[in-house]
Design an enzyme around this catalytic site. Structure first.
Site, PDB file in Angstrom:
ATOM      1  CD  GLN A  28     -13.941 -28.126  -6.981  1.00 18.07           C
ATOM      2  OE1 GLN A  28     -13.462 -27.038  -7.258  1.00 18.07           O
ATOM      3  NE2 GLN A  28     -15.033 -28.251  -6.258  1.00 18.07           N
ATOM      4  CG  ASP A  50      -3.669 -22.194   3.766  1.00 19.05           C
ATOM      5  OD1 ASP A  50      -3.194 -22.133   4.921  1.00 19.05           O
ATOM      6  OD2 ASP A  50      -4.706 -22.823   3.494  1.00 19.05           O
ATOM      7  CE1 TYR A  55      -8.057 -28.181   3.251  1.00 16.75           C
ATOM      8  CE2 TYR A  55      -6.361 -26.909   2.152  1.00 16.75           C
ATOM      9  CZ  TYR A  55      -7.372 -26.998   3.095  1.00 16.75           C
ATOM     10  OH  TYR A  55      -7.690 -25.906   3.859  1.00 16.75           O
ATOM     11  N   PRO A 208     -13.462 -15.963   1.450  1.00 16.89           N
ATOM     12  CG  PRO A 208     -11.798 -14.843   0.261  1.00 16.89           C
ATOM     13  CD  PRO A 208     -12.083 -16.145   0.929  1.00 16.89           C
ATOM     14  CD  GLU A 295     -10.533 -10.051 -13.819  1.00 14.41           C
ATOM     15  OE1 GLU A 295     -11.345  -9.290 -13.243  1.00 14.41           O
ATOM     16  OE2 GLU A 295      -9.813  -9.676 -14.762  1.00 14.41           O
TER      17      GLU A 295
END
Length: 341
Positions: A28, A50, A55, A208, A295
């Site tokens: 992406q 990680d 991927y 998360p 953030e």
């Protein structure tokens, strides 16, 4: 502020926020933005990264390796994984056979540009390979100095017990489990967390923020945000579907007053919630822009009082997903039996 915590019963410390590149690097996000995000993580004190061989079919490891080039290797903890089909995806290019593990670790190290990884993780449990074979291969990887520790990802409590017992016999440590875990998806709590605690493993949590849904960016009746994971046809749209019901989106909207009371965003609330739960050593964050890293790091300083933790549970009570088959997606079975040779 990022903290550094022991991983399982080992002496290895990792940052409690881990930078991950699933669905971003090599997919992406353009490499320039990916590198900028990695450097933002380093600047914020994140030392643990990680990735996985699957991927972007290895490209994510390559991008991460280039982004970390020039950083003192001793200052980093690098984690990668093995299991899913990679490379040419031929008959020995998947699973946890000795052949696949031995080939995959060398390929991952080459892509990452390093001599070793700190934790080498079994990306799923392999029902088609005897667990003794898998554990012996991991022991040999550790003895060869190509990995310091072994971890697992999305293993059941029974599978974690077998991994622990075999690793003790073979003289290496299984130190972590990497499950999906968030306010909306808590299937590890009844069995996996207690077993992990008994076996000396910590949880390294992925998703998360429930693929971004807990940030509040998705709203009932409104178009999906352009460029969001829900619009990504390369894989993101499929993984997020379970969280996009009107009932869940309304519950996420109802979390806003709680976040406001703490003076944080809903994304930060989700991350803070995970870090406060038992047996969680670290949460994996992803980013397509450096500002997102900044953030996320703010969440590491927040403590949610017990009364607000209870209010969160009240808000989400009716929408918590408790289907473990969405977690333990082992080929060819959803809930595999242990296979002994």
């Amino acid at each position: 502020m990022v903290d550094y915590v022991f991983l399982g019963d080992s002496g290895l410390k990792v940052s409690n926020l881990i930078f991950g590149n699933w669905l971003t690097h090599g997919s992406q996000v353009e490499e320039e933005a990916a590198t900028a995000s990695v450097h933002a993580a380093l600047d914020a004190g994140i030392t643990t990264f990680d990735t996985a061989d699957v991927y972007a079919n290895g490209v994510a490891e390559e991008v991460l390796g280039r982004a970390l080039a020039g950083v003192d290797r001793g200052d980093l903890e690098i984690l990668t994984k093995v299991y899913w089909p990679t490379g040419k995806k031929r008959h020995n290019d998947s699973g946890l056979s000795r052949k696949h593990i031995m080939q995959s670790i060398d390929r991952s190290l080459k892509r990452l540009g390093t001599d070793y990884v700190d934790v080498y993780q079994a990306h799923r449990y392999d029902v088609e390979t005897p667990i003794e074979e898998t554990m012996q291969a991991f022991a040999d990887v550790v003895r060869a100095g190509k990995a310091l520790y072994i971890g697992v990802s999305e293993w059941t409590a029974e599978q974690i017990k077998y991994a622990h017992d075999f690793s003790k016999e073979l003289g290496f440590q299984v130190v972590s489990n990497q499950p999906q875990y968030n306010m909306l998806y808590r299937v590890i709590e009844p069995e996996v967390v207690p077993m992990s605690e008994r076996c000396g493993l910590s949880q390294i949590v992925f998703s998360p923020m429930a693929q971004g849904v807990l940030s509040g960016k998705y709203e009932i009746g409104k178009p999906l945000p352009a460029g969001s994971r829900a619009t990504d046809e390369k894989g993101g749209a499929r993984t997020i579907q379970r969280y996009l019901s009107d009932e869940i989106l309304q519950a996420v909207a109802d979390l806003k007053p709680i976040a406001d009371e703490l003076g944080i965003t809903r994304a930060q609330l989700a991350l803070t919630w995970v870090l406060q739960n038992d047996n969680v050593a670290a949460a994996i964050i992803g980013a397509s822009r450096p500002e997102q890293v900044d953030e996320n790091v703010k969440a590491a300083d927040v403590v949610i009082p017990a009364e607000l933790m209870a209010r969160i549970d009240d808000v989400l009570f009716d929408v918590i997903i408790d289907d473990p088959s969405l977690t333990w997606e082992n080929a060819p079975h959803e809930r595999p039996e242990i296979r002994l040779g």
